[in-house]
Enzyme design. Sequence first.
Site, short mmCIF file in Angstrom:
data_model
loop_
_atom_site.label_atom_id
_atom_site.label_comp_id
_atom_site.label_asym_id
_atom_site.label_seq_id
_atom_site.Cartn_x
_atom_site.Cartn_y
_atom_site.Cartn_z
N SER A 84 5.70 4.48 3.36
CA SER A 84 5.21 3.40 2.50
C SER A 84 6.18 3.14 1.35
O SER A 84 6.27 2.00 0.86
CB SER A 84 3.82 3.74 1.95
N CYS A 110 -10.33 3.15 9.53
CA CYS A 110 -9.73 2.99 8.21
C CYS A 110 -8.91 1.70 8.15
O CYS A 110 -8.99 0.95 7.17
CB CYS A 110 -8.84 4.19 7.90
N VAL A 155 6.98 8.88 2.52
CA VAL A 155 8.29 8.24 2.67
C VAL A 155 8.18 6.86 3.32
O VAL A 155 8.90 5.93 2.94
CB VAL A 155 9.25 9.15 3.46
N ALA A 208 0.86 -1.19 0.00
CA ALA A 208 0.00 0.00 0.00
C ALA A 208 0.89 1.23 0.00
O ALA A 208 1.64 1.47 0.95
CB ALA A 208 -0.90 -0.01 1.23
N MET A 209 0.82 2.02 -1.07
CA MET A 209 1.72 3.16 -1.24
C MET A 209 0.93 4.45 -1.22
O MET A 209 0.20 4.78 -2.16
CB MET A 209 2.52 3.01 -2.54
N SER A 210 1.06 5.19 -0.12
CA SER A 210 0.31 6.44 0.05
C SER A 210 0.91 7.60 -0.70
O SER A 210 0.26 8.62 -0.91
CB SER A 210 0.24 6.79 1.54
N GLY A 211 2.19 7.48 -1.08
CA GLY A 211 2.90 8.60 -1.67
C GLY A 211 3.85 9.24 -0.69
O GLY A 211 4.54 10.20 -1.02
N GLY A 225 3.28 0.97 5.56
CA GLY A 225 4.35 1.71 6.22
C GLY A 225 4.06 2.04 7.67
O GLY A 225 4.67 2.96 8.23
N CYS A 243 -6.90 12.79 8.18
CA CYS A 243 -6.41 13.01 6.82
C CYS A 243 -7.44 13.67 5.91
O CYS A 243 -7.07 14.43 5.01
CB CYS A 243 -5.95 11.68 6.22
#
Length: 361
Positions: free
Chosen positions: A13, A101, A11, A6-9, A125, A198
Amino acid sequence: MRVVAAMSGGVDSAVAAARMLDAGHEVVGVHLALSQSAATLRESARGCCTIEDAGDARRVADMLGIPFYVWDMAARFKRDVMEDFVAEYSAGRTPNPCLRCNEKIKFSALLDKAVALGFDAVATGHYAQVVERPDGVRELHRAVDADKDQSYVLGVLDADQLARAFFPLGDTRKPEIRAEARERGFYVASKPDSYDICFIADGDTRGWLAQRLGEQPGDIVDAASGEVVGSHSGSYGYTVGQRRGLGLPRSRQDGEARYVVGVDAATNTVTIGTSDLLGVNAIRGDHARWCGTAPEGVVQVGAQVRAHGEEVPAQAWASGADVEVRLSSRLRGVAPGQSVVLYDGTRVVGSATIASSWLER
């Protein structure tokens, strides 16, 4: 092992995905689109899920040479997290959207979809550790970096979810993660962290709720005298333990600060009082979630009611989906809707949503 990273954008992740690849796994990067009207750029460090964030995640995936996809989960996030958040505040409770979440999106919707597509696990992350015992059972533990530890917001995960979860950063401190990102040449190495909540980018929770619930004028009442001492535009804008933003002509009476000691959504009343009314040592929770087998009988645990709050020694016992907790010392500002997460040393035992709390003498 085939793993969805899962890549949030951000550092964290990015490094988590890289570490999973280094460990020899077949990794696919996935960015979750959680907003139905994503902004182009971040407005603050609180925000996330922007087009900029998706682009940052894609650039890292390209550098790693892994496939990258954007999965649209905006409708699910709106229903299970945002609408739940509004409903909880409207009912006079104080929810933690990060737990919801993790429970409903990252380790339910995301994990379920990943498994359905043939993947074995999901990596994120988060700062927490999964420790595998000699018998193969996986346990959730606190991270090495106490300042960044996120085991509290992962306390909703059950044994089946832990069996398919990886948290590659749990044994490393945040400055070392940023240094590693710089060494790998990641553009996001210096990107600011995002903060709760968020989906409220400017941090104005009361204003965000007011846009959705409208003005609901009501009374602010003094707990000691029963006197109406002020008014408010919606009890949803207050939480137990709150001191600032009460909107009273006098924030102190008799030289003592006043705090919110109760929120009654049914009567739209906010009750204020002195700090001695805030201390509780007994908690009843529901919606129990166990990171393994549910405890039997009375167990000695550590109890934590905020993401970075203190852990207090306690006794706890479960009865179905309910949990009773007796604290060894008083905690202040415990609000219905918050979560109590139970620990055995560094191991997360489980969690429950706080239904009520009181002072037992």
